[in-house]
Design a protein around this motif. Structure first.
Motif, PDB file in Angstrom:
ATOM      1  N   GLY A 198       0.813  -1.203   0.000  1.00 33.67           N
ATOM      2  CA  GLY A 198       0.000   0.000   0.000  1.00 33.67           C
ATOM      3  C   GLY A 198       0.850   1.258   0.000  1.00 33.67           C
ATOM      4  N   PRO A 199       0.213   2.427  -0.130  1.00 33.75           N
ATOM      5  CA  PRO A 199       0.951   3.687  -0.302  1.00 33.75           C
ATOM      6  C   PRO A 199       1.796   4.092   0.904  1.00 33.75           C
ATOM      7  CG  PRO A 199      -1.399   4.099  -0.007  1.00 33.75           C
ATOM      8  CD  PRO A 199      -1.247   2.631  -0.195  1.00 33.75           C
ATOM      9  N   HIS A 200       1.347   3.780   2.104  1.00 34.57           N
ATOM     10  CA  HIS A 200       2.109   4.179   3.280  1.00 34.57           C
ATOM     11  C   HIS A 200       3.442   3.431   3.342  1.00 34.57           C
ATOM     12  CE1 HIS A 200      -2.099   5.158   4.351  1.00 34.57           C
ATOM     13  NE2 HIS A 200      -1.553   6.218   4.929  1.00 34.57           N
ATOM     14  N   THR A 201       3.393   2.129   3.087  1.00 28.86           N
ATOM     15  CA  THR A 201       4.626   1.334   3.106  1.00 28.86           C
ATOM     16  C   THR A 201       5.523   1.706   1.941  1.00 28.86           C
ATOM     17  OG1 THR A 201       3.461  -0.486   4.175  1.00 28.86           O
ATOM     18  CG2 THR A 201       5.560  -1.009   3.132  1.00 28.86           C
ATOM     19  N   ARG A 202       4.951   1.988   0.790  1.00 30.92           N
ATOM     20  CA  ARG A 202       5.757   2.398  -0.368  1.00 30.92           C
ATOM     21  C   ARG A 202       6.589   3.625  -0.043  1.00 30.92           C
ATOM     22  NH1 ARG A 202       1.552   1.444  -3.764  1.00 30.92           N
ATOM     23  NH2 ARG A 202       0.997   3.638  -3.839  1.00 30.92           N
ATOM     24  N   ARG A 203       5.978   4.568   0.675  1.00 32.57           N
ATOM     25  CA  ARG A 203       6.709   5.798   1.017  1.00 32.57           C
ATOM     26  C   ARG A 203       7.747   5.557   2.112  1.00 32.57           C
ATOM     27  NH1 ARG A 203       1.429   8.150   0.302  1.00 32.57           N
ATOM     28  NH2 ARG A 203       1.017   7.928   2.525  1.00 32.57           N
ATOM     29  N   ALA A 204       7.440   4.674   3.060  1.00 36.67           N
ATOM     30  CA  ALA A 204       8.294   4.511   4.234  1.00 36.67           C
ATOM     31  C   ALA A 204       9.407   3.489   4.053  1.00 36.67           C
ATOM     32  CB  ALA A 204       7.436   4.100   5.440  1.00 36.67           C
ATOM     33  N   ALA A 205       9.266   2.573   3.105  1.00 35.05           N
ATOM     34  CA  ALA A 205      10.199   1.450   2.997  1.00 35.05           C
ATOM     35  C   ALA A 205      11.544   1.872   2.430  1.00 35.05           C
ATOM     36  CB  ALA A 205       9.599   0.351   2.127  1.00 35.05           C
ATOM     37  N   PRO A 206      12.630   1.307   2.970  1.00 33.14           N
ATOM     38  CA  PRO A 206      13.936   1.515   2.340  1.00 33.14           C
ATOM     39  C   PRO A 206      13.957   0.836   0.981  1.00 33.14           C
ATOM     40  CG  PRO A 206      14.086  -0.180   4.025  1.00 33.14           C
ATOM     41  CD  PRO A 206      12.704   0.404   4.130  1.00 33.14           C
TER      42      PRO A 206
END
Length: 226
Positions: A198-206
């Motif tokens: 999802g979008p939150h993990t896409r932004r936060a993931a290394p």
């Protein structure tokens, strides 16, 4: 049938220590929150889900997940562990709605797809208790209980075997990988990213390491932003 999902979430700073090789202590809490945000957002979109109750003592998680539409309740048994938190969440729901069908869902399913969750929950409606094993085949990502049946969570470690031994029916449907892909380690995260998070993990993931063509991994050189 529409289910109430109970999602347990540790204080963010304490969660997912096995990701320390992949995400630093300054990055990991935000990544854990992102997992939960994408999990909750996807779950709330499923037509089989009535609502989501998150059991957490983390103030930031409380605020952000409430903003998405979840209800939060404090963890009444601090330090009691995952199963105590789930039992408390289930008891809270059943106190308000004794006839509620319940499902315990992990908070670390950032690739969760609403349609796949719906299929699994529809199948679970055929059994008093049912569960979905994680992708490793050792743990559990989802446990369900129909009205009049106790949830009896037995999460942690080799929970697949414990849930099966407790009488819960194992559900393994084709094309439901997103319901099984939890994230505990760096390789788990790369697999989830490949599956589509999802979008939150896409932004936060290394950024995942790149293959060097010989089966090994090399570091990715990041270009500075301008």
């Amino acid at each position: 049938m529409q289910w109430t999902l109970v999602v347990p979430l540790k204080p963010l700073a304490q969660a997912k220590s096995r990701l320390s090789d992949t995400a630093s202590d300054t990055v990991r809490p935000g990544l854990v929150l992102a997992f939960a945000q994408d999990t909750v957002a996807a779950a709330l979109t499923s037509r089989a889900v009535r609502d989501v109750v998150v059991v957490t003592d983390d103030a930031l998680a409380d605020r952000e997940l409430t903003r998405l539409g979840a209800r939060t309740v404090p963890d009444a048994v601090r330090g009691g562990g995952l199963n105590a938190a789930l039992a408390h969440g289930a008891a809270t729901v059943r106190h308000d709605r004794p006839g509620a069908p319940l499902a315990a869902l992990n908070a670390d399913l950032p690739a969760l797809r609403p349609g796949e969750l719906t299929r699994v929950l529809d199948r679970a409606a055929q059994f008093p208790r049912a569960f979905v094993p994680d992708v490793s085949g050792i743990g559990t990502t989802l446990l369900t209980a129909l009205p009049g049946t106790e949830l009896c969570p037995l999460f942690g470690g080799a929970s697949r075997a414990r849930h099966r031994a407790s009488g819960a029916v194992e559900i393994l449907l084709p094309d439901t990988d997103s319901v099984r892909q939890d994230v505990d380690t760096g390789p788990d995260l790369w697999t989830a990213l490949a599956l589509g998070v999802g979008p939150h993990t896409r932004r936060a993931a290394p950024r995942p390491p790149a293959a060097d063509g010989q089966g090994t991994r090399r570091a990715v050189c990041r270009q500075p932003r301008r």
